[in-house]
Design a protein around this motif. Structure first.
Motif, PDB file in Angstrom:
ATOM      1  N   VAL A 257      35.612  36.778  38.849  1.00  0.00           N
ATOM      2  CA  VAL A 257      35.086  36.995  40.200  1.00  0.00           C
ATOM      3  C   VAL A 257      35.278  35.715  41.026  1.00  0.00           C
ATOM      4  O   VAL A 257      34.938  34.617  40.594  1.00  0.00           O
TER       5      VAL A 257
ATOM      6  N   TRP B  45      39.947  47.361  33.411  1.00  0.00           N
ATOM      7  CA  TRP B  45      39.075  46.205  33.137  1.00  0.00           C
ATOM      8  C   TRP B  45      39.004  45.287  34.348  1.00  0.00           C
ATOM      9  O   TRP B  45      37.927  44.863  34.757  1.00  0.00           O
TER      10      TRP B  45
ATOM     11  N   HIS C 263      35.706  44.368  36.865  1.00  0.00           N
ATOM     12  CA  HIS C 263      35.170  43.001  36.808  1.00  0.00           C
ATOM     13  C   HIS C 263      35.370  42.211  38.099  1.00  0.00           C
ATOM     14  O   HIS C 263      34.818  41.113  38.232  1.00  0.00           O
TER      15      HIS C 263
ATOM     16  N   ARG D 276      34.329  32.922  30.249  1.00  0.00           N
ATOM     17  CA  ARG D 276      34.123  34.326  29.902  1.00  0.00           C
ATOM     18  C   ARG D 276      34.872  35.184  30.913  1.00  0.00           C
ATOM     19  O   ARG D 276      35.222  34.744  32.012  1.00  0.00           O
TER      20      ARG D 276
ATOM     21  N   GLU E 298      33.968  37.576  32.777  1.00  0.00           N
ATOM     22  CA  GLU E 298      33.270  37.852  34.041  1.00  0.00           C
ATOM     23  C   GLU E 298      33.541  36.788  35.096  1.00  0.00           C
ATOM     24  O   GLU E 298      33.294  36.999  36.296  1.00  0.00           O
ATOM     25  N   ASP E 299      34.047  35.630  34.679  1.00  0.00           N
ATOM     26  CA  ASP E 299      34.300  34.543  35.620  1.00  0.00           C
ATOM     27  C   ASP E 299      35.513  34.784  36.512  1.00  0.00           C
ATOM     28  O   ASP E 299      35.838  33.944  37.354  1.00  0.00           O
TER      29      ASP E 299
END
Length: 302
Positions: free
Chosen positions: A187, A206, A210, A182, A184-185
Motif C-alpha cells: 500500500v 492478491w 492488497h 510484509r 501488506e506494505d
C-alpha cells in the motif's frame, strides 16, 4: 452426411459461437466458413444456427444434433490417433509442447536445447499459450501447467512448487524506503500489475485485494512485460521467483515468497501417449532438467 469436413465445420462454429473463431480453429478464412455453412444449410433444407446481432451464432436443435454426432466421430478419430501415436517408438518426428510465456522465456528453452542436442531428429513445436489447451484433442502432446491436472485421462508428474514475491529495481527500492517486511506494505508503493478487468489469476487477485487501484502506475497482461517494466524502474512487480530472481537489474522488495501465492508446476500428457518414444524422451530430459531447478522455482537460496 458423407463429408467429415462439413461436420467439423458445424462443430467448430458450435464450439466458438462465431465464424471468425471457427475459421481460426479450422485454419481457413472467414469467407470460406460463411460460404460452406450457407451451402450446407441450403442443401439440408434446415437452419443449423441462428444469426444473432453482433455476429454471434446460436446453434439450433438441428445444429446441436449434428454437432453432437460430429463430436462423437471426433472422439473416435482422436482416440485412434492417440492409440497409434502411443505405439510410435521412433525418436523422430514432431512434438508439440504448450507452456506459459514466463516459463518459456526464463527456464524452458535451455532444457529444450539439451533435448534437441540429444535427439536432433525430433522437431519441437512450442505453443506459448496461457490457456489450458486440450491434450485429448491433440492441441498439444505435452503441457507444462501451473496447476494439478483434473482430467482423468491425463498422466504426468509434479515438477516443483512455485514461489511468488515482490521485485523492484534498486533505485525504486531505495525510493520507497527499502525492502518491505510484509505483503501488506505494498500500500502506497508504485505498483506494476495486470489490466483492471483481469480476474481469476491468483497474483492479480492478491494485488487487487492488497492495494487500491490508484497505486498501480503501469498495467499489462504480460508477466514478461511486467518484468521488463520493473527492470526499467517503473515500479514494484509481483513475479514468480524463477522469473524475478537472477536479474541483476532487480532485487526482491519482499525477501520471502508469499505463502498464499504458492503454486505448482506439472508436466502432463494424455495417458494414451505416455508410451510414445518422443514423449518419454522429453519427460526424461526436460522434465528431469526442470526438477533439478526446484530451488529456483521455489525461490530458495541456491
Amino acid at each position: 452426411m458423407d463429408d467429415w469436413n462439413e461436420l467439423r465445420l458445424v462443430l467448430a462454429v458450435h464450439r466458438t459461437g462465431g465464424l471468425t473463431a471457427a475459421a481460426g480453429a479450422l485454419g481457413i478464412d472467414h469467407s470460406t466458413v460463411f460460404r460452406r455453412l450457407n451451402a450446407l444449410e441450403k442443401r439440408l433444407g434446415v437452419r443449423l444456427f441462428e444469426r444473432l446481432p453482433g455476429g454471434s451464432y446460436q446453434v439450433t436443435p438441428a445444429g446441436e444434433r449434428m454437432a453432437a454426432a460430429a463430436e462423437r466421430m471426433e472422439y473416435e478419430m482422436l482416440s485412434l490417433d492417440r492409440d497409434l501415436a502411443g505405439r510410435d517408438h521412433r525418436l523422430s518426428g514432431k512434438l508439440r509442447i504448450t507452456s506459459s510465456e514466463t516459463l518459456a522465456y526464463s527456464m524452458l528453452t535451455r532444457h529444450v536445447a539439451a533435448f534437441r542436442q540429444a535427439y536432433p531428429g525430433i522437431v519441437v513445436e512450442l505453443l506459448i499459450d496461457n490457456r489450458v489447451l486440450s491434450l485429448s484433442r491433440r492441441e498439444a502432446d505435452i503441457a507444462l501447467r501451473p496447476v494439478r491436472p483434473r482430467e482423468g485421462d491425463l498422466w504426468g508428474r509434479k515438477l516443483a512448487d512455485v514461489g511468488w514475491t515482490l521485485y523492484a529495481s534498486p533505485a525504486v527500492l531505495d525510493a520507497i524506503g527499502g525492502p518491505l517486511t510484509r505483503g501488506e506494505d505494498v500500500v502506497g508503493r508504485p505498483l506494476i500489475g495486470w489490466e483492471e478487468h483481469i480476474a481469476g489469476i491468483a497474483a492479480a487477485d492478491w494485488l487487487a485485494s492488497h492495494a487500491p487501484g490508484i497505486a498501480f502506475v503501469y498495467r499489462t497482461s504480460s508477466l514478461v512485460n511486467q518484468l521488463v517494466a520493473a527492470k526499467a524502474g517503473i515500479g514494484v512487480a509481483l513475479l514468480p521467483c524463477y522469473l524475478g530472481d537472477g536479474h541483476h537489474a532487480l532485487v526482491r522488495a519482499l525477501a520471502d515468497p508469499i505463502p498464499e501465492l504458492a503454486g505448482e508446476l506439472w508436466i502432463v500428457t494424455h495417458a494414451d501417449l505416455k508410451g510414445t518414444a518422443r514423449v518419454r524422451a522429453f519427460f526424461d530430459i526436460v522434465g528431469e532438467g526442470l526438477v533439478g531447478e526446484r530451488a529456483v522455482f521455489e525461490g530458495k537460496p541456491t
